[in-house]
Scaffold this motif. Structure first.
Motif, PDB file in Angstrom:
ATOM      1  N   GLY A  35     -24.077 -21.657 -38.503  1.00 41.87           N
ATOM      2  CA  GLY A  35     -24.775 -20.379 -38.552  1.00 41.87           C
ATOM      3  C   GLY A  35     -24.030 -19.274 -39.264  1.00 41.87           C
ATOM      4  N   TYR A  36     -22.871 -19.561 -39.823  1.00 42.08           N
ATOM      5  CA  TYR A  36     -22.118 -18.571 -40.587  1.00 42.08           C
ATOM      6  C   TYR A  36     -21.245 -19.324 -41.583  1.00 42.08           C
ATOM      7  CZ  TYR A  36     -18.511 -19.787 -37.136  1.00 42.08           C
ATOM      8  OH  TYR A  36     -17.635 -20.466 -36.329  1.00 42.08           O
ATOM      9  N   THR A  37     -20.626 -18.621 -42.511  1.00 46.50           N
ATOM     10  CA  THR A  37     -19.855 -19.286 -43.566  1.00 46.50           C
ATOM     11  C   THR A  37     -18.430 -19.560 -43.099  1.00 46.50           C
ATOM     12  OG1 THR A  37     -19.066 -17.219 -44.554  1.00 46.50           O
ATOM     13  CG2 THR A  37     -21.205 -18.064 -45.304  1.00 46.50           C
ATOM     14  N   SER A  46     -18.976 -24.572 -52.790  1.00 44.13           N
ATOM     15  CA  SER A  46     -20.337 -24.122 -52.464  1.00 44.13           C
ATOM     16  C   SER A  46     -21.083 -25.177 -51.646  1.00 44.13           C
ATOM     17  CB  SER A  46     -21.111 -23.785 -53.739  1.00 44.13           C
ATOM     18  OG  SER A  46     -21.199 -24.922 -54.591  1.00 44.13           O
ATOM     19  N   ALA A  47     -20.866 -26.461 -51.961  1.00 46.28           N
ATOM     20  CA  ALA A  47     -21.507 -27.517 -51.175  1.00 46.28           C
ATOM     21  C   ALA A  47     -20.987 -27.504 -49.747  1.00 46.28           C
ATOM     22  CB  ALA A  47     -21.245 -28.875 -51.817  1.00 46.28           C
ATOM     23  N   PHE A  48     -19.683 -27.314 -49.570  1.00 49.47           N
ATOM     24  CA  PHE A  48     -19.087 -27.221 -48.233  1.00 49.47           C
ATOM     25  C   PHE A  48     -19.639 -26.024 -47.476  1.00 49.47           C
ATOM     26  CE2 PHE A  48     -15.299 -25.304 -45.942  1.00 49.47           C
ATOM     27  CZ  PHE A  48     -15.530 -25.991 -44.758  1.00 49.47           C
ATOM     28  N   ILE A  49     -19.692 -24.879 -48.132  1.00 47.98           N
ATOM     29  CA  ILE A  49     -20.176 -23.656 -47.481  1.00 47.98           C
ATOM     30  C   ILE A  49     -21.611 -23.842 -46.994  1.00 47.98           C
ATOM     31  CG2 ILE A  49     -20.844 -21.251 -47.913  1.00 47.98           C
ATOM     32  CD1 ILE A  49     -18.355 -21.136 -49.803  1.00 47.98           C
ATOM     33  N   PRO A  95      -7.155 -22.132 -47.044  1.00 50.07           N
ATOM     34  CA  PRO A  95      -8.223 -21.531 -47.853  1.00 50.07           C
ATOM     35  C   PRO A  95      -9.467 -22.417 -47.907  1.00 50.07           C
ATOM     36  CG  PRO A  95      -6.116 -21.325 -48.961  1.00 50.07           C
ATOM     37  CD  PRO A  95      -5.875 -22.213 -47.783  1.00 50.07           C
ATOM     38  N   VAL A  96     -10.623 -21.781 -48.015  1.00 49.84           N
ATOM     39  CA  VAL A  96     -11.899 -22.495 -47.967  1.00 49.84           C
ATOM     40  C   VAL A  96     -12.005 -23.549 -49.074  1.00 49.84           C
ATOM     41  CG1 VAL A  96     -14.407 -22.228 -48.245  1.00 49.84           C
ATOM     42  CG2 VAL A  96     -13.123 -20.623 -46.820  1.00 49.84           C
ATOM     43  N   THR A  97     -11.611 -23.202 -50.277  1.00 50.76           N
ATOM     44  CA  THR A  97     -11.704 -24.165 -51.381  1.00 50.76           C
ATOM     45  C   THR A  97     -10.831 -25.386 -51.109  1.00 50.76           C
ATOM     46  OG1 THR A  97     -12.165 -22.395 -52.971  1.00 50.76           O
ATOM     47  CG2 THR A  97     -11.390 -24.488 -53.857  1.00 50.76           C
ATOM     48  N   THR A  98      -9.643 -25.168 -50.571  1.00 55.26           N
ATOM     49  CA  THR A  98      -8.751 -26.282 -50.237  1.00 55.26           C
ATOM     50  C   THR A  98      -9.363 -27.157 -49.159  1.00 55.26           C
ATOM     51  OG1 THR A  98      -6.822 -24.914 -50.783  1.00 55.26           O
ATOM     52  CG2 THR A  98      -6.429 -26.888 -49.452  1.00 55.26           C
ATOM     53  N   VAL A  99      -9.951 -26.525 -48.137  1.00 59.46           N
ATOM     54  CA  VAL A  99     -10.600 -27.279 -47.065  1.00 59.46           C
ATOM     55  C   VAL A  99     -11.726 -28.139 -47.626  1.00 59.46           C
ATOM     56  CG1 VAL A  99     -11.969 -27.101 -44.943  1.00 59.46           C
ATOM     57  CG2 VAL A  99     -10.019 -25.584 -45.295  1.00 59.46           C
ATOM     58  N   ALA A 100     -12.530 -27.554 -48.502  1.00 62.84           N
ATOM     59  CA  ALA A 100     -13.658 -28.290 -49.088  1.00 62.84           C
ATOM     60  C   ALA A 100     -13.184 -29.562 -49.780  1.00 62.84           C
ATOM     61  CB  ALA A 100     -14.406 -27.393 -50.075  1.00 62.84           C
TER      62      ALA A 100
END
Length: 248
Positions: free
Chosen positions: A238-240, A227-230, A213-218
């Protein structure tokens, strides 16, 4: 690299690699374009590691000893070009942005490698033109040669979320901050924060390829918030990160 296999002709073909699968060190007498249609591709040489998600390709010049590794399910597309045909004029591996047209050209050209028709030769001519127009991307983790620099890099690679400053990392390895700062600029051509961002992005791509998951990766890669990672990821690719696997 040791035990380097020599394959004179760089193949043109499509190949599927499973997550974690490798192609051992080898070299060609030809140039090669290596495109990750899905997943994340890492190409490693003695000089460093170049990494490419699904909208990037890696230019590998003739004679360069290199190895491949797949992160996530990897649809790999390979295009070989003779050593006297270098449309990019590059003598070092380089990551290139791949737009929709270039992507379709690579997929079409690798579909039937034995086809020698005039139509396919014209396809290659357009592909070469698109390569020349492709923006180059700074997606590389150089290999340190100075042992003092290597010690600091190893600490960051072992724990991308390590928040320590360069001064603190230097204290842990017995090297002064000014010396390390000079080494980063001299060997890598970038500052420590720039290099650490590259390292964190590489680790992030590997985790995303495994459906983390994105939050875990961050958090695992050292960003203070998702949000800082994204924001950093979007500016780099060039994309999220949330659309990373869907795009691939």
């Amino acid at each position: 690299m040791s035990n380097i296999r020599h394959t004179p002709t760089a193949p043109t073909r499509a190949k599927v690699l499973s997550a974690g699968e490798r192609i051992d060190a080898h070299r060609h007498d030809d140039h090669q374009i290596v495109y990750a249609g899905s997943g994340v591709l890492a190409v490693t040489t003695d000089a460093g590691t170049w990494f490419a998600p699904g909208n990037r390709a890696i230019w590998v010049p003739a004679g360069t000893a290199h190895a491949h590794r797949a992160h996530g399910h990897l649809d790999l597309y390979l295009v070989g070009l003779p050593s006297d045909d270098n449309p990019l004029g590059l003598d070092a591996p380089t990551v290139l942005a791949v737009g929709p047209l270039l992507r379709e050209l690579i997929l079409a050209y690798t579909r039937d490698p034995d086809d020698d028709s005039p139509e396919r030769r014209r396809l290659l001519a357009v592909l070469r033109d698109q390569l020349r127009a492709s923006p180059r991307q700074p997606l590389r983790l150089p290999t340190p040669t100075d042992p003092r620099l290597a010690a600091v890099c190893a600490l960051v690679h072992a724990d991308p979320a390590d928040p320590r400053t360069l001064a603190a990392l230097g204290a842990a390895t017995g090297v002064g901050e000014r010396t390390l700062s000079r080494l980063f600029r001299h060997e890598f051509g970038m500052t420590f924060p720039q290099w650490r961002t590259q390292s964190r992005l590489y680790h992030a791509l590997r985790l995303l390829a495994g459906d983390t998951p994105v939050t875990t990766v961050a958090h695992r890669c050292g960003w203070s918030s998702a949000s800082a990672f994204i924001d950093v990821f979007r500016r780099s690719f060039g994309y999220t990160p949330g659309t990373h696997n869907r795009r691939a």
